[in-house]
Design a protein around this motif. Structure first.
Motif, PDB file in Angstrom:
ATOM      1  N   UNK A   1       0.825  -1.214   0.000  1.00  0.00           N
ATOM      2  CA  UNK A   1       0.000   0.000   0.000  1.00  0.00           C
ATOM      3  C   UNK A   1       0.852   1.255   0.000  1.00  0.00           C
ATOM      4  N   UNK A   2       1.846   1.315   0.857  1.00  0.00           N
ATOM      5  CA  UNK A   2       2.667   2.515   0.955  1.00  0.00           C
ATOM      6  C   UNK A   2       3.473   2.763  -0.317  1.00  0.00           C
ATOM      7  N   UNK A   3       4.067   1.715  -0.863  1.00  0.00           N
ATOM      8  CA  UNK A   3       4.854   1.897  -2.085  1.00  0.00           C
ATOM      9  C   UNK A   3       3.950   2.299  -3.246  1.00  0.00           C
ATOM     10  N   UNK A   4       2.783   1.658  -3.361  1.00  0.00           N
ATOM     11  CA  UNK A   4       1.862   2.005  -4.439  1.00  0.00           C
ATOM     12  C   UNK A   4       1.396   3.447  -4.370  1.00  0.00           C
ATOM     13  N   UNK A   5       1.085   3.931  -3.182  1.00  0.00           N
ATOM     14  CA  UNK A   5       0.620   5.308  -3.044  1.00  0.00           C
ATOM     15  C   UNK A   5       1.755   6.308  -3.270  1.00  0.00           C
ATOM     16  N   UNK A   6       2.979   5.984  -2.884  1.00  0.00           N
ATOM     17  CA  UNK A   6       4.108   6.882  -3.171  1.00  0.00           C
ATOM     18  C   UNK A   6       4.309   7.030  -4.678  1.00  0.00           C
ATOM     19  N   UNK A   7       4.282   5.930  -5.398  1.00  0.00           N
ATOM     20  CA  UNK A   7       4.423   5.995  -6.854  1.00  0.00           C
ATOM     21  C   UNK A   7       3.245   6.738  -7.484  1.00  0.00           C
ATOM     22  N   UNK A   8       2.058   6.567  -6.904  1.00  0.00           N
ATOM     23  CA  UNK A   8       0.886   7.277  -7.418  1.00  0.00           C
ATOM     24  C   UNK A   8       1.038   8.777  -7.254  1.00  0.00           C
ATOM     25  N   UNK A   9       1.556   9.229  -6.122  1.00  0.00           N
ATOM     26  CA  UNK A   9       1.740  10.657  -5.894  1.00  0.00           C
ATOM     27  C   UNK A   9       2.700  11.256  -6.911  1.00  0.00           C
ATOM     28  N   UNK A  10       3.811  10.564  -7.171  1.00  0.00           N
ATOM     29  CA  UNK A  10       4.751  11.053  -8.172  1.00  0.00           C
ATOM     30  C   UNK A  10       4.100  11.133  -9.551  1.00  0.00           C
ATOM     31  N   UNK A  11       3.277  10.140  -9.875  1.00  0.00           N
ATOM     32  CA  UNK A  11       2.613  10.142 -11.179  1.00  0.00           C
ATOM     33  C   UNK A  11       1.583  11.257 -11.271  1.00  0.00           C
ATOM     34  N   UNK A  12       0.896  11.558 -10.176  1.00  0.00           N
ATOM     35  CA  UNK A  12      -0.063  12.655 -10.183  1.00  0.00           C
ATOM     36  C   UNK A  12       0.638  14.003 -10.386  1.00  0.00           C
ATOM     37  N   UNK A  13       1.810  14.162  -9.810  1.00  0.00           N
ATOM     38  CA  UNK A  13       2.574  15.390 -10.036  1.00  0.00           C
ATOM     39  C   UNK A  13       2.909  15.521 -11.520  1.00  0.00           C
TER      40      UNK A  13
ATOM     41  N   UNK B   1     -16.605  14.421  -3.189  1.00  0.00           N
ATOM     42  CA  UNK B   1     -17.499  15.555  -3.454  1.00  0.00           C
ATOM     43  C   UNK B   1     -16.826  16.872  -3.070  1.00  0.00           C
ATOM     44  N   UNK B   2     -16.210  16.899  -1.894  1.00  0.00           N
ATOM     45  CA  UNK B   2     -15.548  18.124  -1.444  1.00  0.00           C
ATOM     46  C   UNK B   2     -14.390  18.505  -2.356  1.00  0.00           C
ATOM     47  N   UNK B   3     -13.592  17.521  -2.755  1.00  0.00           N
ATOM     48  CA  UNK B   3     -12.454  17.811  -3.628  1.00  0.00           C
ATOM     49  C   UNK B   3     -12.924  18.304  -4.991  1.00  0.00           C
ATOM     50  N   UNK B   4     -13.973  17.683  -5.531  1.00  0.00           N
ATOM     51  CA  UNK B   4     -14.461  18.097  -6.839  1.00  0.00           C
ATOM     52  C   UNK B   4     -14.999  19.523  -6.812  1.00  0.00           C
TER      53      UNK B   4
ATOM     54  N   UNK C   1      -5.865  23.949 -10.062  1.00  0.00           N
ATOM     55  CA  UNK C   1      -6.646  22.798  -9.605  1.00  0.00           C
ATOM     56  C   UNK C   1      -5.834  21.517  -9.690  1.00  0.00           C
ATOM     57  N   UNK C   2      -5.066  21.355 -10.778  1.00  0.00           N
ATOM     58  CA  UNK C   2      -4.275  20.140 -10.930  1.00  0.00           C
ATOM     59  C   UNK C   2      -3.122  20.091  -9.926  1.00  0.00           C
TER      60      UNK C   2
ATOM     61  N   UNK D   1      -1.083  17.881  -4.882  1.00  0.00           N
ATOM     62  CA  UNK D   1      -0.694  18.152  -3.508  1.00  0.00           C
ATOM     63  C   UNK D   1      -1.511  17.366  -2.503  1.00  0.00           C
ATOM     64  N   UNK D   2      -2.820  17.239  -2.735  1.00  0.00           N
ATOM     65  CA  UNK D   2      -3.662  16.462  -1.828  1.00  0.00           C
ATOM     66  C   UNK D   2      -3.272  14.989  -1.840  1.00  0.00           C
ATOM     67  N   UNK D   3      -3.019  14.463  -3.026  1.00  0.00           N
ATOM     68  CA  UNK D   3      -2.603  13.061  -3.114  1.00  0.00           C
ATOM     69  C   UNK D   3      -1.288  12.843  -2.375  1.00  0.00           C
TER      70      UNK D   3
END
Length: 383
Positions: free
Chosen positions: A186-198, A260-263, A293-294, A299-301
Motif C-alpha cells: 500500500x505505501x509503495x503504491x501510493x508513493x508511486x501514485x503521488x509522483x505520477x499525479x505530479x 465531493x468536497x475535492x471536486x 486545480x491540478x 498536492x492532496x494526493x
C-alpha cells in the motif's frame, strides 16, 4: 433521477461486499485475490459501458435501444442474486477469521473503528485517495479538452487507467496473498501514485503530449487503482474482529464524501483562460485554466500519502487470530492441566507400575477404581 437514485441506494449494499465475500468463502491465502476480482469487476463494468455506449448510440434516437440492451445484464444479475444464491456462508468456515467475521455488532463495530487509530488514519488517507481518483475520472475530459485534446483521447486515457488498474490489481493481489505484505504494498503504491499525479498535473497543461499523457494515465491505474483491493484487506486486518462490511464500507463512504468536497474545490479554483485558446471543449463556454486545480490535486494526493506512510502502522490482527486458532489445539494437548485421567498415555515410569488392567481400555471417570485413580493422578503429576 428515480432510476439513478435506486442505483445509488443499491451501490451501498454492493460496494463493500467483496471484502465480506472474500473473508467468508476463501482461505487466507486466497482472500486478496478474491477481493481483487470482486472489487475490479465494478470498474470493468464501467469500462465496458464506456466502450459499448458510443458504438451503440449514433443519434439521440438510439439511446432507448442502448438502455434496453443494458437491461439484459441488469436482469441477469438480479436473477442470479435472487434465485441462485441460497447460502450466506459455506457449510464449513475456510478460516478462523471467517468463523468470527460477524462477532461484533454494527454499532459496536463502528465504535471500535473510531477508537482504532490505525484504521482512522487508513480510512481518512485512502478515503482521500478515492476522492482524488473520483475527481480525476469525472473531470478528465474537461481538463484535457481545455488544452486541445479530443474527447476520444480523453476516453482512451480513461480506458487505459482502468485496464492497467485491473492488471496491476491482479498482480498485486497474487503477490500479497503469498507474502502478506499488505502495508508495504500500500505505501509503495501510493508513493508511486503521488509522483505520477505530479507528472499529470504538469503535463496535462501542455499541448501535443498525447503519448506522455497516455503513459501517465496508465501508470496512475497501475500504481494507484490497483491498491484498492489490498487496502480493503488491510482495513479488515487492522480492525479485526469488526465485520468486514463495516470496515470496508466506511472507507468507501469517506471516499465519496471527500470526493465531493475535492471536486467542488477543484472546480471553484478554475479561472477563465486569458491566453491563446486551444480548447476542443463542446460546452460552448470560454476555456478554463486547470493549472491551480491540478497542482492542488497532486498536492492532496501527496499529503494523504505522506500521512499514511509516516503514521500508519498496524499488526495484522486477523492473521494473528487465525494463527493462534490453528495452534491452540496442539497447545492444549500439550498442557498437562487439560489431560483427563482417561487420556493419560501408558508411559514407562521407573518405580511406578500401573495396577493390573490399567493399560486396557480406560473406563469412564465415574467407574475408575481407587487404584486406577491414584495411578492416573500420579502419572498426570509426573507429566
Amino acid at each position: 433521477m428515480s432510476g439513478q437514485s435506486l442505483c445509488a441506494l443499491a451501490q451501498t449494499l454492493v460496494i463493500s461486499s467483496p471484502a465480506k465475500l472474500a473473508a467468508l468463502w476463501f482461505p487466507e491465502h486466497q482472500r486478496a485475490t478474491a477481493n481483487m476480482i470482486g472489487t475490479m469487476s465494478n470498474p470493468l463494468g464501467l469500462l465496458i459501458a464506456n466502450v459499448l455506449s458510443p458504438a451503440l448510440v449514433k443519434t439521440a434516437e438510439d439511446i432507448p435501444m442502448m438502455l434496453g440492451i443494458y437491461i439484459v445484464p441488469a436482469a441477469l444479475a438480479c436473477l442470479l442474486a435472487t434465485v441462485c444464491l441460497w447460502e450466506s456462508v459455506p457449510p464449513t468456515p475456510p478460516s478462523t477469521g471467517a468463523a468470527n467475521s460477524t462477532s461484533e455488532s454494527f454499532l459496536h463495530g463502528l465504535k471500535l473503528l473510531i477508537q482504532n487509530k490505525a484504521y482512522v488514519i487508513l480510512a481518512i488517507c485512502f478515503g482521500g485517495g478515492i476522492g482524488v481518483f473520483s475527481s480525476f475520472s469525472a473531470l478528465l475530459e474537461q481538463i484535457l479538452c481545455a488544452n486541445g485534446y479530443s474527447n476520444e483521447f480523453s476516453g482512451l486515457c480513461g480506458a487505459l487507467f482502468i485496464v492497467f488498474g485491473i492488471l496491476g490489481a491482479l498482480l498485486l493481489g497474487l503477490y500479497v496473498d503469498q507474502t502478506r505484505h499488505f502495508t508495504e504494498a500500500t505505501k509503495i503504491g501510493l508513493c508511486l501514485t503521488s509522483l505520477t499525479f505530479v507528472a499529470f498535473a504538469l503535463v496535462s497543461q501542455l499541448q501535443g503530449q498525447t503519448f506522455a499523457l497516455a503513459a501517465i494515465c496508465s501508470l496512475l491505474g497501475l500504481f494507484g487503482f490497483s491498491v484498492a483491493p489490498v487496502v480493503m484487506e488491510l482495513a479488515v486486518e487492522c480492525s479485526f474482529p469488526v465485520g468486514e462490511g463495516a470496515s470496508a464500507g466506511l472507507i468507501f463512504v469517506l471516499g465519496q464524501v471527500e470526493g465531493v468536497l475535492i471536486m467542488l474545490l477543484l472546480t471553484a479554483l478554475t479561472v477563465r483562460r486569458t491566453g491563446p485558446s486551444f480548447s476542443t471543449c463542446q460546452q460552448g463556454e470560454d476555456p478554463l485554466d486547470w493549472t491551480v486545480s491540478m497542482l492542488l490535486l497532486a498536492g492532496l494526493c501527496t499529503l494523504f500519502t505522506c500521512v499514511l506512510v509516516i503514521f500508519f502502522n498496524t499488526p495484522y490482527r486477523r492473521l494473528e487470530a487465525e494463527s493462534e486458532g490453528s495452534s491452540s489445539p496442539r497447545m492444549c494437548a500439550r498442557d498437562p492441566r487439560n489431560i483427563s485421567p482417561t487420556q493419560v498415555p501408558p508411559l514407562e515410569t521407573p518405580g511406578l507400575t500401573p495396577p493390573d488392567g490399567a493399560l486396557e481400555e480406560a473406563p469412564g471417570p465415574a467407574s475408575l477404581s481407587k487404584g486406577h485413580s491414584e495411578w492416573a493422578e500420579t502419572m498426570t503429576r509426573d507429566i
